[in-house]
Structure formats: C-alpha cells, structure tokens
Design an enzyme around this catalytic site. Structure first.
Site, PDB file in Angstrom:
ATOM      1  N   HIS B  69       1.205  -1.081  -0.375  1.00 13.22           N
ATOM      2  CA  HIS B  69       0.267   0.081  -0.041  1.00 13.22           C
ATOM      3  C   HIS B  69       0.944   1.204  -0.027  1.00 13.22           C
ATOM      4  O   HIS B  69       1.998   1.456   0.450  1.00 13.22           O
ATOM      5  CB  HIS B  69      -0.937  -0.048   1.389  1.00 13.22           C
ATOM      6  CG  HIS B  69      -0.328   0.129   2.415  1.00 13.22           C
ATOM      7  ND1 HIS B  69      -0.250   1.384   3.467  1.00 13.22           N
ATOM      8  CD2 HIS B  69      -0.031  -0.546   3.614  1.00 13.22           C
ATOM      9  CE1 HIS B  69       0.354   1.128   4.347  1.00 13.22           C
ATOM     10  NE2 HIS B  69       0.676  -0.223   4.620  1.00 13.22           N
ATOM     11  N   ASP B  71      -0.716   4.643   1.182  1.00 12.28           N
ATOM     12  CA  ASP B  71      -0.957   5.371   2.106  1.00 12.28           C
ATOM     13  C   ASP B  71      -0.193   5.333   3.449  1.00 12.28           C
ATOM     14  O   ASP B  71       0.709   4.213   3.618  1.00 12.28           O
ATOM     15  CB  ASP B  71      -2.274   5.334   2.077  1.00 12.28           C
ATOM     16  CG  ASP B  71      -2.412   3.461   2.170  1.00 12.28           C
ATOM     17  OD1 ASP B  71      -2.669   3.341   1.985  1.00 12.28           O
ATOM     18  OD2 ASP B  71      -3.573   3.999   3.464  1.00 12.28           O
ATOM     19  N   ASP B  95       6.793   1.444   8.271  1.00 11.76           N
ATOM     20  CA  ASP B  95       4.627   1.038   6.767  1.00 11.76           C
ATOM     21  C   ASP B  95       4.358   1.964   5.882  1.00 11.76           C
ATOM     22  O   ASP B  95       3.492   2.830   5.905  1.00 11.76           O
ATOM     23  CB  ASP B  95       3.835   0.596   8.524  1.00 11.76           C
ATOM     24  CG  ASP B  95       2.546   0.756   7.826  1.00 11.76           C
ATOM     25  OD1 ASP B  95       2.486  -0.598   6.938  1.00 11.76           O
ATOM     26  OD2 ASP B  95       2.157   0.677   8.607  1.00 11.76           O
ATOM     27  N   GLU B 125      -5.546   1.872   3.057  1.00  8.98           N
ATOM     28  CA  GLU B 125      -4.838   0.355   3.752  1.00  8.98           C
ATOM     29  C   GLU B 125      -4.730   0.899   5.489  1.00  8.98           C
ATOM     30  O   GLU B 125      -5.733  -0.164   6.300  1.00  8.98           O
ATOM     31  CB  GLU B 125      -4.003   0.116   3.175  1.00  8.98           C
ATOM     32  CG  GLU B 125      -3.868  -1.394   4.261  1.00  8.98           C
ATOM     33  CD  GLU B 125      -3.210  -1.568   5.630  1.00  8.98           C
ATOM     34  OE1 GLU B 125      -3.285  -2.595   6.304  1.00  8.98           O
ATOM     35  OE2 GLU B 125      -2.757  -0.729   6.267  1.00  8.98           O
ATOM     36  N   GLU B 154       4.437  -6.003   3.844  1.00  8.59           N
ATOM     37  CA  GLU B 154       4.165  -5.309   4.895  1.00  8.59           C
ATOM     38  C   GLU B 154       5.281  -5.752   5.746  1.00  8.59           C
ATOM     39  O   GLU B 154       6.141  -6.472   5.710  1.00  8.59           O
ATOM     40  CB  GLU B 154       3.132  -5.390   5.374  1.00  8.59           C
ATOM     41  CG  GLU B 154       1.706  -5.518   4.680  1.00  8.59           C
ATOM     42  CD  GLU B 154       1.331  -4.198   5.440  1.00  8.59           C
ATOM     43  OE1 GLU B 154       2.222  -3.165   6.595  1.00  8.59           O
ATOM     44  OE2 GLU B 154       0.392  -3.447   5.113  1.00  8.59           O
ATOM     45  N   HIS B 328       2.952   2.676  12.253  1.00  8.19           N
ATOM     46  CA  HIS B 328       2.579   3.836  12.978  1.00  8.19           C
ATOM     47  C   HIS B 328       2.843   4.644  14.208  1.00  8.19           C
ATOM     48  O   HIS B 328       2.421   5.211  14.943  1.00  8.19           O
ATOM     49  CB  HIS B 328       0.880   3.358  13.792  1.00  8.19           C
ATOM     50  CG  HIS B 328       0.286   2.603  12.796  1.00  8.19           C
ATOM     51  ND1 HIS B 328      -1.143   2.252  12.899  1.00  8.19           N
ATOM     52  CD2 HIS B 328       0.934   2.273  11.043  1.00  8.19           C
ATOM     53  CE1 HIS B 328      -1.352   1.078  11.275  1.00  8.19           C
ATOM     54  NE2 HIS B 328      -0.194   1.406  10.894  1.00  8.19           N
TER      55      HIS B 328
END
Lengths: 353, 353
Positions: B69, B71, B95, B125, B154, B328
C-alpha cells in the site's frame, strides 16, 4: 418592571417560572424582584451582582434568614409554566421558584414579623461553586447574613430536612503499559487491572450514623469510568471517577482520608469537595422552627447551601415546596397545595395569621 | 512527473517518503509511480482510482503477486526522510514505503522474471476496510489479481511471516439503573456491575494453537471502557469494548460464538470483524518462496491484507523490510541493510542475479 407581589403564591410561582433565568442569565428576574422589594418601606434592600438581600429592621431579639436561588438549570422544552389544577409544571417550578415565591409572599405580606427576617435571593447556585451568589455575599458582606437561624427553601416536599451530607469526588487512576492488542502479552492492560477498584467498590459497606436522631446514609460510587487509547492498543490508563457522599459527622479531611485508605495502592486525585452540615437540631432557633412546622424532620442526603450557612456558624435547614427527586428533571413540577401550605406555615411561624 | 526508478532502493525509499501520501491523499504518489511504470515496455499497467496493477506477460507457468500500500497514517512531525547512515527515518519508511521501493526496483530492474509477476500498489490500507484499494481491485477486477502466490511487503523484519490472526471487536454492555448519587440505594450502579466482565477477562487463558508448525497466540482484551452520565448520577450503562485476536484455525463465526459464550449474560454487539489467514505453508508456491529466502518463518499475530488474498484463494505471506512494532510510531524507520537485503533476495527468487 416590578414583579406583582400581591398575586397569590401559585400565580407568583408561575410568573417567576415564565421569566427565564438559567444560571448567568438572572439579570431580568432579579431586576423585577429588586423593583418590587424596593417599593416596600419595611425592607432594606442591598444588591450584589444579581443577588439581593432584603432585611426587616424591627429590633427583634432574634433574626432568621429565608433564602433561595433564582437561577435554574438549562431550558429543556419546559417553558412556559402550566397549571393543571393540582400541579404547576415548568422549569424551576420545583427547583426552586416555588420556594422563592413563598419567600416573596412573606417579604411583602408580613411587614412586622415576630422575628427579624433577612430574605436572600441569589444567583448561580446551579453552576460551579466559585460563581455561587450566596458564597459571594458571604465573602463580600458577611454582616448582611448575620442571623440566629436560616431556612433554605430548596424543595423538601414541605418537610424539614436537616443537615446535609458532604460530597467528595476523586479520580482513581489505574496504570498499565501499552502494547499492540495483537501482541497483548507485551503490555499490561490497565482496564483489566481496574477489576480490583470495582471489586472494592462492590464490597463497600455504607456507614449509617445517627446524628440528632436522624439516620444518614453514606454512599461510595463510581460515577464515570474512562479508559483506552484506540481499538487496537492495549490501554495504559483507566480512570474511575468516584463520588463519596459522607454523613455530616465527618469533615472533608476525614472523608478524604477514608477514600485514600479505601483505594490504597492507587493514585487518588481530588476533583471536587464540599463539607456536610450537622443538623444542629439542639439549637433553640432550630427547635422553635421545627415545632412550628409540626415536628417532622428528615435527614438531607444531597448537598445544599445549608452547608454554607453552617460554615458561617448559622444553624440551617432545608424546607420548601416540591419533591427534591424532581429537581433538574424535564418534567419538574410543584403541587399547588405545597405552595400554599408552606406559605401558611411560615406566616404562622413569623406571627402573622 | 515520473518517479526515478534507476536510483538505489534506499534513495528510492527516501523519495517515496518525501511524497506525502496520508490515506485519501495518494493522488500525487500514484501519479508518479504510474508515469514511471508506463514507461516500461515489459509491463501492462492498469489504474483503478489511486491503485495500480502492473503485470509482466511472459507466459510463465507460475504467476506471483508482489503488493504494497502507498498510503500512510497521518503526519506526526516525521517528514521529510532522514538517512543517518544505518537507518532511514520518516513517515512510512517502515510501514511501508520501504517495501514499495523494493517492489518498484524489481518491477523496473527484472524485466524477464522466472515467474510472471503482478505488482500491486494500492490506496487506503490505513483507514476503514470499505476504502481499501486492494479490496476495490478484488471486487471490480478480480482477474487482475489471479495468481498462484502472493507476497505482501508489509514490514516483517525481512523474515517471512505466514498467515495472520483474525480480529473481532465487540461492545459488551452492562446495564444498571440511574439514581442520584446521594441516594445510591435507589439505583443499580452499572460501572460496579462491570466488575464481572473485567474478572472474566482477567481469567481468560489464551489459546496457542500450532498450525503448519507455527505457534499462534490469541488475545482477548478490553481496549476501551466508557460509563457514566454525570458526576452526581449513578450510571445506568457501562460499555467495555473488547478486541479478540484469534488464530487462523477459527473462522469469524467461530470467533464470535466464542466471545458470545464468554460474555454470556451480557449484550454483545459486533463493531468490527476480519477473518484470519491460514499460513498455507504446504502449498508448493509458498514452499519455493520460503526456501529461496532461507527457510525461517514466523507466525503473524497482527491482521494484514494477506487475509484478503486468502479469501481470493491465493496463498500469501508477509515479507518486507522494517520492524512491524515500529509501524504507526512517530519514530518509525527502516534499516538500510534490510532494504538492500530484501531487494537482493527477491531478485534471486525471480531468477535475476
């Protein structure tokens, strides 16, 4: 414009309800009461902000306070007043414009009471204590409140409620350690750990001390609980907000010591505290009043401004029309019979028949 | 403008980090990737929204998906990228723009792979599942995803993570009855009653099933708790939000049945659910990949889009640069050695040396 005090107590209550006076918006209602009282030669009227003190000056050996707040909680589709023949409905009808109307009827209709009377009509009782009008008078002009006894006309179903319980609010914090909820074993779940705080609350046995013949009833309750960071994170903090209602034989310091001991091992932060008030039924001024109203006295469980009079050294009771359980409810109302009954009882007590 | 794919994988990761692409704002980064890939004759490129599918068409007997992904979670004072010589820091470095950079290097640098490759670069995502770009491709053009095996890039610390645990979120409601907190005995305290829910959670014993030689580790955790009306009211509702992470030998239905049984006697409302994915290590395509990368495989505890490939009938694993525990986080970063290591390993697997 001056409020018309010659109308009967029911009509006067309705007129007061119809003057919207949510806390911090008491200007108009106090202006109208002010104008009406200043027209009466037998009263000396003093205004502080949106609070009024009106005193007889007859040189009687005894002086009593009759007090009520003029503000209400916010409007909730419950204006204007509506009289169904038995009950008067509307915002503030119970808490406590009915009591204010009774006090105004006495102020206007009993110019020569047996006891000197200090009528107090005050602002901002329904908001934070720093704004409270009675508190501001007590701070700025304590001389205006000097008296042997005080009646706070909060709703008490037309029965004397003596003393009041104190209230203490604390935040109890339970700590943990964050982790991703998919790998919970790497952290410590603060919400899970709060089980011990709730277990202690469930095991709590309330004290029920008897003071001046009245049985109080304490309470220790979680009123709020909050915890969590996000739905995929193990929470590192859970906060339980606990309200302790304590009988008036305990001071605020004793109440806090009890709560700290009860939650030993956790962080306890005080967020609000107000002392209780002893019933003081042994005092002569209180005895005379209780005899005059028929001898029935109940303990007051909730906190009211009677505690403020106690701090000033003035014995005080709650006595007013309306069911205290209806206070702050959308459907609050006051029985017409209680309005007229309270007025007659207090007229007799002041020596007017 | 087209992204420059000839720069090394570290510089390419930094360039991707510096194109801010918080979820729903992927237009620019996808435009640049799109322009770069369309310049390559050996790829057939299809765009759906802000997601791209780029496929080789060599007629190989086997086709694999390499997906990532584009984003990121919101900016948190962690842009632009910063290379300290060992680690590349910055939003999305871990990430998962490192993984996207590796995939882009393969797409440009391995024009004739031993296996046909379908590269997927997709949007959204990090937000609710309905917006997920991979899901949208699977719904609108499932033909574009047909393959024998999929690698989701990932962050997995450069080690294969197989399968993934499912996740179920429920609200468990505990009811009580309101009363004034000064008269608590007239009500039922919902927060106090929640003690039983927390006690059950504390007694929970996680399942740890072994599947294809991998030990999973379930978890049942309160992630949020909320209760209370006001600080002077006995609360009539306490809601505990519980997250169940379940091993991939359980279906969503079995997971929900377990949770309902666990909280028997309480209202249980599902607010989110996603299935797990079996590791599928017995499948030939998976075996070949695991041999190529050195044979080490770990179970995946968190949920990822590998579950979506499983639903499409495509065995899939997580394999990418970066520590998944940093995803995150404000301080996320990726080791430069993992970027180059992953690129080399996958080049070898595709037959390019």
């Amino acid at each position: 414009m001056a409020l018309e005090l010659s109308q009967d107590v029911v009509a006067l209550t309705a007129a007061l309800v119809d003057i919207e006076s949510v806390s911090r918006n008491e200007g108009r209602i106090v202006d109208e009461i002010d104008a009406a009282l200043r027209a009466l030669d037998h009263l000396e009227v003093t205004r502080l902000g949106n609070s009024l003190v009106a005193r007889t000056r007859l040189g009687r050996p005894e002086r009593v306070v009759v007090a009520g707040h003029v503000d209400t909680v916010p409007v909730n589709a419950n204006l204007p007043a509506r009289n169904d023949g038995t009950l008067l409905h509307g915002l503030g009808s119970c808490d406590m414009k009915g009591g204010v109307a009774v006090a105004l009827k006495l102020a206007a209709g009993v110019p020569e009471p047996e006891r000197d009377v200090t009528y107090v009509f005050y602002e901002c009782e329904e908001v934070e204590a720093t704004e409270n009008g009675l508190r501001k008078i007590a701070e700025a002009r304590p001389d205006l409140l000097e008296a042997d006894f005080a009646i706070l006309m909060e709703p008490s179903d037309g029965v004397v409620e003596a003393g009041c319980q104190g209230t203490l609010r604390v935040d109890v914090s339970v700590r943990g350690e964050r982790a991703h909820s998919a790998r919970a074993w790497r952290g410590v779940n603060a919400i899970h750990r709060a089980v011990d705080v709730l277990a202690r609350l469930n095991d709590y046995e309330p004290r029920r001390p008897v003071i001046d013949g009245l049985e109080y009833h304490e309470g220790l309750n979680a009123v709020l609980v909050n915890g969590g960071v996000a739905t995929n994170v193990l929470p590192d903090l859970c906060t339980v907000t606990v309200n302790y209602r304590f009988a008036p034989d305990r001071s605020e310091e004793q109440a806090l010591a009890f709560v700290r001991g009860f939650f030993e091992g956790y962080e306890v932060e005080v967020t609000d505290t107000s002392p209780g008030a002893l019933p003081g039924l042994g005092l002569p001024a209180a005895k005379a009043f209780i005899d005059a109203v028929g001898g029935i006295v109940n303990p007051k469980f909730g906190w009211t401004d009677v505690a403020r009079f106690t701090e000033l050294g003035i014995p005080a009771v709650n006595y007013g029309p309306g069911d205290p359980m209806l206070a702050h409810k959308q459907e609050e109302h006051v029985p017409l019979a209680q309005l007229t009954g309270c007025e007659q009882t207090l007229r007799r007590w002041l020596g007017a028949f």
